[in-house]
Design an enzyme around this catalytic site. Structure first.
Site, short mmCIF file in Angstrom:
data_model
loop_
_atom_site.label_atom_id
_atom_site.label_comp_id
_atom_site.label_asym_id
_atom_site.label_seq_id
_atom_site.Cartn_x
_atom_site.Cartn_y
_atom_site.Cartn_z
N GLU A 12 48.08 40.20 44.21
CA GLU A 12 49.29 40.99 43.96
C GLU A 12 50.58 40.16 44.06
O GLU A 12 51.58 40.62 44.60
CB GLU A 12 49.37 42.18 44.93
CG GLU A 12 48.20 43.15 44.84
CD GLU A 12 48.08 43.82 43.47
OE1 GLU A 12 49.11 44.08 42.84
OE2 GLU A 12 46.93 44.06 43.05
N LYS A 37 40.07 36.15 31.65
CA LYS A 37 40.04 36.68 33.02
C LYS A 37 38.55 36.79 33.38
O LYS A 37 37.95 37.86 33.28
CB LYS A 37 40.74 38.04 33.09
CG LYS A 37 40.75 38.67 34.48
CD LYS A 37 41.83 38.11 35.38
CE LYS A 37 41.83 38.81 36.73
NZ LYS A 37 42.92 38.37 37.61
N ALA A 117 41.26 35.12 40.16
CA ALA A 117 41.26 36.36 40.95
C ALA A 117 41.80 36.04 42.34
O ALA A 117 41.15 35.36 43.12
CB ALA A 117 39.84 36.92 41.05
#
Length: 226
Positions: A12, A37, A117
């Site tokens: 985040e 991704k 990630a």
């Protein structure tokens, strides 16, 4: 073709936001890009796709499919290795590396972005981390740091680990999207002075893809070593 792995100092911190703006800048400048991704978690509110994958596809105006940019996805927004173990899914470094190589060898690209990630040492399993994938690929890294309390430590630790393993830091981006944070410039200056790396881009809350055009051109320039 240039290859760049985009990581964050944490989850985040704005990796996908940065990725999508780089995509839009490349599209505007007719720079042929593909953003992968490989591992994603956290389902979108608007579809069955993971939110990050959906945002990447939207940035490309859906000229790619989900399968073209993503290999493994989980609906739960938790650490990949936890939900992978629960789902009995093997996140193999070799499989991820093969997925990535298959995608770029079949296309005529100027630049390949691989969005990670979370942070550098995000586990894929109890035996492998995201950093193992980066080391296997041997490609430069763009680091995204959300400027807030604690970012100096997180950013310096990540840069030190990259340097320790001789992985090139192609640049780091200061994501200044929280207008309530004080001493933004002071924190950026501290990271620059201690790390020795100048901030590649300082992104404000109202940034758009036009702010990323110069950065996208720098990333594909011949002077930048892969």
């Amino acid at each position: 073709m240039k290859k760049i792995f985009i990581i964050g100092t944490d989850t985040e911190v704005g990796k996908t936001y940065i990725s999508t703006k780089l995509i839009e800048a490349c599209e505007h400048e007719n720079i042929k890009s593909l953003c992968l991704k490989p591992v994603a978690s956290g389902q979108s509110q608007f579809s069955e796709l993971c939110e990050d994958v959906e945002n990447i596809l939207n940035a490309y105006k859906n000229k790619f499919t989900a399968d073209e940019v993503n290999l493994i996805s989980f609906s739960e927004a938790v650490a990949p290795h936890i939900v992978a173990a629960k789902s009995k899914v093997d996140i193999s470094i070799e499989n991820l590396k093969q997925f990535i190589e298959d995608k770029y060898t079949r296309r005529d690209l100027d630049i390949l972005f691989i969005e990670g990630a979370g942070g550098l040492l995000t586990p894929y399993s109890n035996h492998a981390t995201q950093f193992d994938l980066i080391k296997a690929l041997r490609i430069p890294v763009i680091l995204v740091s959300a400027i807030k309390v604690g970012c100096i430590n997180h950013t310096l630790l990540t840069i030190n680990e990259l340097n320790r393993h001789n992985i090139k830091l192609a640049g780091w981006i200061a994501n200044c999207n929280d207008s309530n944070i004080k001493y933004i410039n002071e924190q950026i200056n501290t990271i620059e002075e201690i790390s020795g790396y100048t901030c590649s881009a300082k992104i404000s809350q109202n940034a758009d893809y036009l702010d990323f055009i110069d950065l996208s051109k720098i990333l594909i320039s011949p002077e930048e070593n892969e």
